[in-house]
Design an enzyme around this catalytic site. Structure first.
Site, PDB file in Angstrom:
ATOM      1  N   ASP A 193       0.832  -1.203   0.000  1.00 51.00           N
ATOM      2  CA  ASP A 193       0.000   0.000   0.000  1.00 51.00           C
ATOM      3  C   ASP A 193       0.870   1.259   0.000  1.00 51.00           C
ATOM      4  O   ASP A 193       1.979   1.268   0.563  1.00 51.00           O
ATOM      5  CB  ASP A 193      -0.894   0.010   1.243  1.00 51.00           C
ATOM      6  CG  ASP A 193      -1.716   1.284   1.339  1.00 51.00           C
ATOM      7  OD1 ASP A 193      -2.612   1.474   0.501  1.00 51.00           O
ATOM      8  OD2 ASP A 193      -1.425   2.106   2.234  1.00 51.00           O
ATOM      9  N   GLU A 213       0.712  -0.565  -5.186  1.00 45.60           N
ATOM     10  CA  GLU A 213      -0.347   0.439  -5.301  1.00 45.60           C
ATOM     11  C   GLU A 213       0.355   1.776  -5.479  1.00 45.60           C
ATOM     12  O   GLU A 213       0.757   2.419  -4.521  1.00 45.60           O
ATOM     13  CB  GLU A 213      -1.233   0.441  -4.046  1.00 45.60           C
ATOM     14  CG  GLU A 213      -2.479   1.285  -4.198  1.00 45.60           C
ATOM     15  CD  GLU A 213      -2.554   2.465  -3.220  1.00 45.60           C
ATOM     16  OE1 GLU A 213      -3.561   3.184  -3.261  1.00 45.60           O
ATOM     17  OE2 GLU A 213      -1.614   2.660  -2.443  1.00 45.60           O
TER      18      GLU A 213
END
Length: 695
Positions: free
Chosen positions: A354, A409
């Site tokens: 992330d 991401e």
């Protein structure tokens, strides 16, 4: 290139082998536009090599990446418990807990020259573990100059719980059950075509409460397997104090969230998924940490720079969180050990990293619009230490675990993100195609169906870097959060409450929404990447948005759940979308278009609203026109022969209108059409997609 630079051979695509320099500039062999940045690539690679060598020449990767066996709590053969903690700013430290009545003088720790405190707690009776399983524990330290005493949760603690009747602050628990879960199933082989089901354990019940690992294992894993997904991306597992953060404000990095059950329950979940042949990825947060002090890493040893950068450099203004100091040997050890911990102790198969944009750039992506100019990816914009950590992490993971999967991401699209580190890349396997869901939402919000541009759709779906794999998706958890709507809700809105029953007439709004929902997902699946992702519940058109209990909604679970009941109700129309989603996954499993390279798009006609392309030996035909159907529509195709329909969105089993006979044989004729050597003719109704394959 001079002869003094070592080289290596790299097969960059099937049958294509190129010679690359071994100095980190291999990326510019693949992409000549990068040659002007070769000096920066060399410098980037040299930083990686320097840190790689430092790890090898000090502890070595094997010890360096198993820090939890040195730090934290480790039970010895005689029942003694060794506890160690890195806290360089502290003057003294003591281990306290239920087991010693929280006496700061009972178990005083010793400190070495590196700022590591340790103590060996001996058992009171032979055969007993020194600290009882389930005991609450803390480390207490005194500060320099002031002699102030602080209490912290151990940084490497593997289980923390929250008693809201007492306090919202977490308690650290000494987790050492007599019966530990034993894995039964081997890890699955890495999928050739990755079809990802993004899931959150807590929202996985139709009831307004937090669901459990055991419930997910029993109730949700069979649904995922039935639908044909081969990979799960499990969100919000790393413990986070604030439920509404969706798991992105981590407080305890080695503790699986106790909201859903015990660590043994999570092991059972992963093991059961493996038994179903499903790869399990952890949604990993190494880009930042929660700023909590009482139950997080912030100010762990009383300073603001133990695990993080000091001052403003160590704070993310937008996320209101702390930023790791990737240049610190001990911080890197913590994070690298965290990767291996989830792989070895819980048998995860890889990670979705992330917030990678924040890790790669000094500006963290805050208020920065990436235009694609290569200068944006080099120079003062770039955080060299963040890039180095990502490279070290990916290089190690892929060396240690050949079948590991890592996904970035990252909104920036840094060149080389999904190329090997030895080429100068970051080493990820895939990057999320974050522009695709933005496109669909923008079109649905701002344009009428008549104004949709087929060329624009194709461009966004296929706009990715050469030889870098991406994962396409229509909507992830981001598009489901409160303040936005799922695609189904954008298209059908309030009629989802009144007109989704088979007992009611099919209204124009529901008819359009169901048809476009199927088509949007199919064209994204087939054209949008080398992998596909779906967020839990969206496969059947989950209504409404996702909103976690918080002060602004009176701590309600009303929208923090998945309404499986509407899918399971045989009278409701959600079942048709679920069956279509299953049809997509199973058809891809058979033909494998995701791992077949990029599609050849032969037609993108804005007037007819037609898109035609070939991939994985499948001919895809889309008619996005709101009203116009076409008889004997000619489409080009590479291979001659007889074709049959293998998937049809207008089929009645998917709530289509049954306008196309699935038993029809389609025969090709020779002749150039749309730059293809053969053509065939089809009847393609409005708002319909057909998948044809040679019989």
């Amino acid at each position: 290139m001079t002869s003094s630079v070592p080289t290596f051979e790299e097969e960059i695509s099937p049958g294509r082998v190129v010679t690359m320099p071994a100095d980190g500039t291999g990326l510019s062999v693949i992409d000549p536009w990068l040659k002007s940045h070769n000096d920066a690539l060399r410098e980037r690679y040299s930083i990686f090599k320097k840190n790689d060598e430092q790890i090898k020449n000090t502890l070595g990767y094997e010890e360096y990446t198993q820090g939890w066996k040195y730090y934290g709590f480790n039970v010895q053969k005689d029942g003694s418990v060794m506890y160690r903690e890195w806290a360089p700013n502290a003057v003294t430290a003591s281990l306290v807990g239920d087991f010693n009545n929280w006496d700061v003088n009972a178990h005083v720790m010793t400190r070495n020259k590196y700022g590591v405190f340790e103590i060996l707690v001996k058992p009171l009776a032979k055969g007993k573990v020194a600290i009882p399983h389930g005991s609450k524990v803390k480390i207490t330290m005194t500060m320099p100059h002031t002699n102030e005493r602080i209490y912290r949760l151990p940084a490497w603690i593997n289980y923390v719980t929250q008693d809201l009747s007492v306090s919202a602050t977490y308690d650290a628990i000494f987790w050492n059950p007599e019966k530990q879960y034993v894995f039964k199933n081997p890890r699955p082989k890495r999928p050739a075509s990755i079809r990802v089901y993004e899931a959150h354990v807590g929202i996985s019940s139709p009831d307004p409460r937090c669901a459990t690992y055991k419930e997910f294992t029993k109730n949700i894993l069979p649904r995922i397997a039935y639908d044909g997904y081969n990979t799960i991306q499990l969100m919000a597992v790393m413990e986070h104090a604030y439920y509404a953060s969706f798991g992105y404000q981590v407080t305890s990095f080695f503790a699986p969230s106790s909201r859903y059950g015990t660590p043994e329950d999570l092991k059972e979940l992963v093991d059961t998924a493996h038994g179903l042949g499903i790869t399990v990825l952890l949604d990993l947060v190494h880009s930042h940490a929660c700023k909590n002090v009482a139950d997080g890493l912030n100010e762990f040893d009383g300073s603001d720079h133990c695990y993080f950068h000091a001052g403003p450099k160590g704070r993310h203004e937008l996320w209101d969180s702390r930023l790791f100091n990737y240049g610190s040997f001990e911080v890197m050890r913590f994070l690298m050990s965290n990767l291996r911990y989830w792989m070895d102790v819980f048998n995860f198969d890889g990670f979705r990293f992330d917030g990678v944009t924040s890790m790669l750039y000094k500006h963290h992506g805050i208020g920065y619009g990436f235009s694609g100019d290569y200068n944006e990816y080099f120079g003062d914009n770039v955080d060299d230490e963040g890039v180095m950590y990502v490279q070290i992490a990916n290089h190690y993971l892929h060396t240690k675990y050949p079948d590991v999967v890592t996904i970035a991401e990252d909104v920036s699209g840094m060149p080389g993100s999904c190329r090997p580190v030895r080429e100068g890349g970051l080493g990820f396997d895939y990057r999320l195609s974050m522009a695709i869901p933005d496109m669909w939402i923008k079109m649905l919000k701002e344009e009428s169906d008549d104004d949709w541009k087929m060329g624009h759709i194709v461009h966004i779906l296929t706009n990715r870097r050469y030889l870098e794999k991406t994962i396409g998706y229509c909507e992830s958890h981001d598009q489901a959060l409160v303040g936005d709507k799922t695609l189904a809700f954008w298209m059908m809105d309030k009629e989802m409450y009144t007109n989704m029953s088979d007992l009611t007439p099919l209204t124009p709004v529901i008819d359009r929404g169901m048809a476009l929902h199927k088509m949007i997902r199919m064209v994204t699946h087939a054209l949008g990447g080398e992998g596909y992702l779906n967020f839990e519940g969206n496969e059947f058109g989950h209504p409404e948005w996702l909103d976690f209990p918080r002060e602004g909604n009176n701590s309600s679970f009303q929208y923090a759940r998945r309404q499986w009941n509407i899918l399971d109700d045989p009278l409701l129309r959600y079942k048709y979308l679920n069956e279509w989603d299953r049809g997509m996954q199973l058809t891809e499993e058979k033909y494998g278009w995701l791992h077949d390279g990029q599609a050849y798009v032969s037609r993108k006609n804005d007037g007819d609203k037609i898109i035609v392309f070939e991939r994985g030996n499948v001919l895809f035909i889309f008619n996005f026109h709101p009203t116009q159907s076409f008889t004997d529509y000619r489409v080009g195709v590479e291979h001659a022969g007889k074709y049959k329909i293998v998937l049809n969105s207008d089929d009645k089993q998917f709530l289509g209108h049954g306008r196309v006979d699935n038993s029809t044989d389609f025969f090709t004729s020779p002749g150039d059409w749309d730059n293809r050597p053969n053509w065939l003719q089809v009847y393609i109704p409005n708002r319909t997609c057909l998948l044809l394959a040679r019989n």
